[in-house]
Design a protein around this motif. Structure first.
Motif, short mmCIF file in Angstrom:
data_model
loop_
_atom_site.label_atom_id
_atom_site.label_comp_id
_atom_site.label_asym_id
_atom_site.label_seq_id
_atom_site.Cartn_x
_atom_site.Cartn_y
_atom_site.Cartn_z
N ASP A 286 0.80 -1.23 0.00
CA ASP A 286 0.00 0.00 0.00
C ASP A 286 0.83 1.27 0.00
N GLY A 287 2.16 1.15 -0.06
CA GLY A 287 3.01 2.34 0.00
C GLY A 287 2.61 3.43 -0.98
N PRO A 288 2.48 3.12 -2.29
CA PRO A 288 2.11 4.17 -3.25
C PRO A 288 0.77 4.83 -2.93
N SER A 289 -0.23 4.03 -2.55
CA SER A 289 -1.55 4.62 -2.27
C SER A 289 -1.51 5.45 -0.99
N LEU A 290 -0.70 5.04 -0.01
CA LEU A 290 -0.57 5.83 1.22
C LEU A 290 0.08 7.17 0.93
N PHE A 291 1.13 7.18 0.12
CA PHE A 291 1.76 8.44 -0.25
C PHE A 291 0.76 9.34 -0.98
N ARG A 292 0.03 8.79 -1.93
CA ARG A 292 -0.92 9.59 -2.71
C ARG A 292 -2.04 10.14 -1.83
N THR A 293 -2.55 9.31 -0.92
CA THR A 293 -3.63 9.76 -0.03
C THR A 293 -3.16 10.89 0.87
N TRP A 294 -1.93 10.78 1.36
CA TRP A 294 -1.36 11.84 2.20
C TRP A 294 -1.19 13.13 1.41
N LEU A 295 -0.75 13.03 0.16
CA LEU A 295 -0.48 14.22 -0.66
C LEU A 295 -1.75 14.88 -1.19
N ALA A 296 -2.86 14.15 -1.21
CA ALA A 296 -4.09 14.67 -1.82
C ALA A 296 -4.55 16.01 -1.22
N PRO A 297 -4.66 16.14 0.12
CA PRO A 297 -5.09 17.44 0.66
C PRO A 297 -4.11 18.56 0.37
N PHE A 298 -2.86 18.21 0.21
CA PHE A 298 -1.78 19.14 -0.07
C PHE A 298 -1.89 19.70 -1.49
N LEU A 299 -2.19 18.82 -2.46
CA LEU A 299 -2.13 19.20 -3.87
C LEU A 299 -3.47 19.43 -4.54
N ALA A 300 -4.56 18.94 -3.96
CA ALA A 300 -5.87 19.05 -4.62
C ALA A 300 -6.26 20.49 -4.98
N PRO A 301 -5.96 21.49 -4.14
CA PRO A 301 -6.37 22.86 -4.49
C PRO A 301 -5.73 23.41 -5.76
N ILE A 302 -4.62 22.82 -6.22
CA ILE A 302 -3.97 23.33 -7.43
C ILE A 302 -4.07 22.33 -8.58
N ALA A 303 -4.96 21.34 -8.45
CA ALA A 303 -5.08 20.31 -9.47
C ALA A 303 -6.55 20.05 -9.77
N SER A 304 -6.79 19.36 -10.85
CA SER A 304 -8.13 18.87 -11.17
C SER A 304 -8.11 17.36 -10.98
N ILE A 305 -9.08 16.85 -10.22
CA ILE A 305 -9.11 15.41 -9.98
C ILE A 305 -10.22 14.73 -10.76
N GLY A 306 -10.86 15.48 -11.67
CA GLY A 306 -11.82 14.88 -12.57
C GLY A 306 -13.25 14.83 -12.08
N LEU A 307 -13.57 15.52 -10.98
CA LEU A 307 -14.95 15.59 -10.51
C LEU A 307 -15.74 16.56 -11.38
N PRO A 308 -17.06 16.54 -11.31
CA PRO A 308 -17.85 17.55 -12.03
C PRO A 308 -17.36 18.96 -11.68
N HIS A 309 -17.32 19.83 -12.66
CA HIS A 309 -16.72 21.16 -12.50
C HIS A 309 -17.25 21.91 -11.29
N ILE A 310 -18.55 22.00 -11.19
CA ILE A 310 -19.14 22.81 -10.13
C ILE A 310 -18.78 22.27 -8.75
N LEU A 311 -18.74 20.94 -8.62
CA LEU A 311 -18.40 20.33 -7.33
C LEU A 311 -16.94 20.60 -6.98
N GLU A 312 -16.05 20.47 -7.95
CA GLU A 312 -14.64 20.70 -7.69
C GLU A 312 -14.38 22.16 -7.34
N GLU A 313 -15.07 23.07 -8.02
CA GLU A 313 -14.85 24.49 -7.76
C GLU A 313 -15.35 24.91 -6.38
#
Length: 494
Positions: free
Chosen positions: A212-239
């Motif tokens: 699970d190492g890769p998924s643990l790293f990604r899950t930890w980084l998600a709150p850090f990087l999500a505000p400057i990235a698009s994760i593919g959710l519907p536009h209005i929800l992501e905004e």
């Protein structure tokens, strides 16, 4: 705001003046727009209405300049506005690396600073300016880790690659396709953890990461990087969520605790070295190791390896045949089947491919800094004054495709960095907070792994062509900033 091979930024041809010794002094074009609404408009253009490519090219065309004012993500309402002077050419961009003129404190993501709770309450080295005492200590510590393990990196890469090839072969037999990203992420994680800690992340134990190492790293980084990235959710929800308000750090606290336990238990020797030889508090050292391993090293490799595979797959059979010959001849000339640094030094084409892939898709797309004083920046065509305290930024995939420096700048050219003339171009490959031929030191912000990442990437490419004669991929699947690549064929070596 990540970069990816399947969504390449195309640099337009800008009107150029005749060069002269004294470039004209011009006012920086562009506008930040109305308070509150201007940054939101730019954010919507970047993520939705225009997309990353058109966002930059349209502004370069509009202002007839590679230097201009702009707002960068994430922006309001829940974030500080990031008004930036953007530098998008090879001549102006290097000011971002000159720490005598710019400050790098807390500007990794422009004005957006994530909660330090994500990092155990510490400020990892990436947020420190070289003028801060802790920067030199931590940078020296990380560089020491890389150097002390010099003999392990390549053998561990070959071991990790050989583990993943049977999985790809099995997936091809069962599904007629094999995913690249998941498996290269596991390769990156295994190489890093096994080399640095001397332990397999999946080995049984009280704090094992299993697979699970890769998924643990990604899950930890998600709150850090999500505000400057698009994760593919519907536009209005992501905004209304990720792009408008910081994600609370507690959503990743459980994940980070698992990572912390693992590195604290199995990284005792590293923590001892940090405390004894570098004068770093164990708590600071622990969380800097996690950040270096999880963000700098793993994060970079998990993005870059699939991008490189995509470029090589698209280049066709002629390049594959050349790589097969180069790689296998080099390994044979160095004594057998084991991949070595000496063998890699013989592989000029594969090394060129790594730098060309870094040029096209640097793992981190954006660099930021703050002017320490009033400075004058030169583009190819003009000079511009930047005031003390102003935030400066640059998009590396645009600058590394500067048509004034690279012929066929938008095209992947595998042989670009071969020969004496090709080697001279390496200094224009900008990634990791500096030029590719730069030297990391405690007094600059150049990535400590500036030489290691290209070497590991070249080793992975060599392993591919030791095992396979050729491969092809399906059209990549794109969701937000995420690009998923699948092999459509893998032809094993006889």
């Amino acid at each position: 705001m990540g970069s990816k091979a399947s969504s390449d930024i195309k640099t337009p041809m800008i009107f150029h003046q005749d060069s002269s010794d004294e470039l004209p002094l011009k006012t920086i074009p562009g506008s930040y727009g109305m308070p509150f609404f201007g940054p939101i408009k730019d954010r919507l253009d970047f993520f939705w209405f225009q997309g990353q490519t058109k966002f930059w090219t349209s502004r370069m065309e509009k202002y007839q300049s590679t230097v201009f004012h702009v707002n960068v993500a994430p922006g309001p309402p829940g974030f500080r506005t990031s008004h930036v002077v953007m530098l998008l050419d090879q001549k102006s961009f290097p000011i971002l690396f000159d720490v005598s003129k710019v400050e790098k404190k807390d500007v990794l993501l422009a004005n957006y600073m994530p909660s330090l709770s994500l990092f155990g309450g510490t400020r990892p080295c990436v947020f420190l300016d070289p003028s801060e005492e802790l920067h030199a200590k931590v940078k020296s510590f990380v560089m020491n880790i890389i150097k002390l393990n010099a003999s392990k990196w390549i053998p561990e890469m070959q071991k990790a690659a050989l583990e993943v090839f049977p999985k790809w072969d099995l997936e091809m037999n069962e599904k007629a396709k094999a995913e690249v990203n998941t498996h290269t992420s596991q390769v990156a994680c295994n190489v890093l953890v096994r080399t640095v800690l001397g332990r397999d992340p999946a080995a049984p134990g009280e704090a094992t990461l299993k697979t699970d190492g890769p998924s643990l790293f990604r899950t930890w980084l998600a709150p850090f990087l999500a505000p400057i990235a698009s994760i593919g959710l519907p536009h209005i929800l992501e905004e209304l969520t990720f792009h408008s308000f910081p994600i609370p750090s507690f959503v990743a606290s459980g994940t980070y605790k698992k990572l912390t336990n693992f590195f604290e238990i199995y990284g005792t020797e590293l923590l001892d070295m940090a405390e004894r030889e570098h004068g770093i508090d164990r708590h600071e050292a622990l969380h800097n190791i996690i950040f270096f391993m999880g963000f700098n090293a793993f994060g970079g490799l998990q993005l870059f390896l699939p991008a490189m595979v995509e470029y090589v797959a698209g280049a066709g059979q002629k390049l594959h045949d050349a790589l097969v010959k180069e790689v296998r001849d080099a390994v044979k000339e160095e004594g057998g089947s084991a991949l070595t640094v000496a063998a890699l030094r013989r592989m000029e084409l594969s090394r060129s491919i790594v730098y060309e892939s870094l040029r096209m898709s640097p793992p981190v797309a954006y660099q930021y800094a703050r002017a320490k004083e009033d400075i004058t920046v030169e583009s190819h065509d003009a000079r511009y004054e930047i005031k003390k305290g102003e935030l400066i930024g640059g998009c590396q995939p645009v600058a590394t495709r500067d048509p004034r420096v690279f012929k066929d700048a938008e095209k992947f050219v595998a042989e670009r960095f071969m020969g004496e003339e090709g080697k001279k171009l390496i200094k224009y490959v900008l990634w990791g907070n500096g030029p590719a031929d730069g030297k990391p030191s405690v007094s600059n912000k150049q990535c400590a792994a500036n030489d290691l990442v290209p070497l590991l990437s070249q080793a992975f490419l060599a392993c591919l062509f030791l095992h396979y004669d050729s491969f092809t991929i399906f059209k990549p699947t794109i969701k937000g900033n995420s690009v998923t690549i699948h092999f459509s064929s893998l032809r094993k070596a006889c």
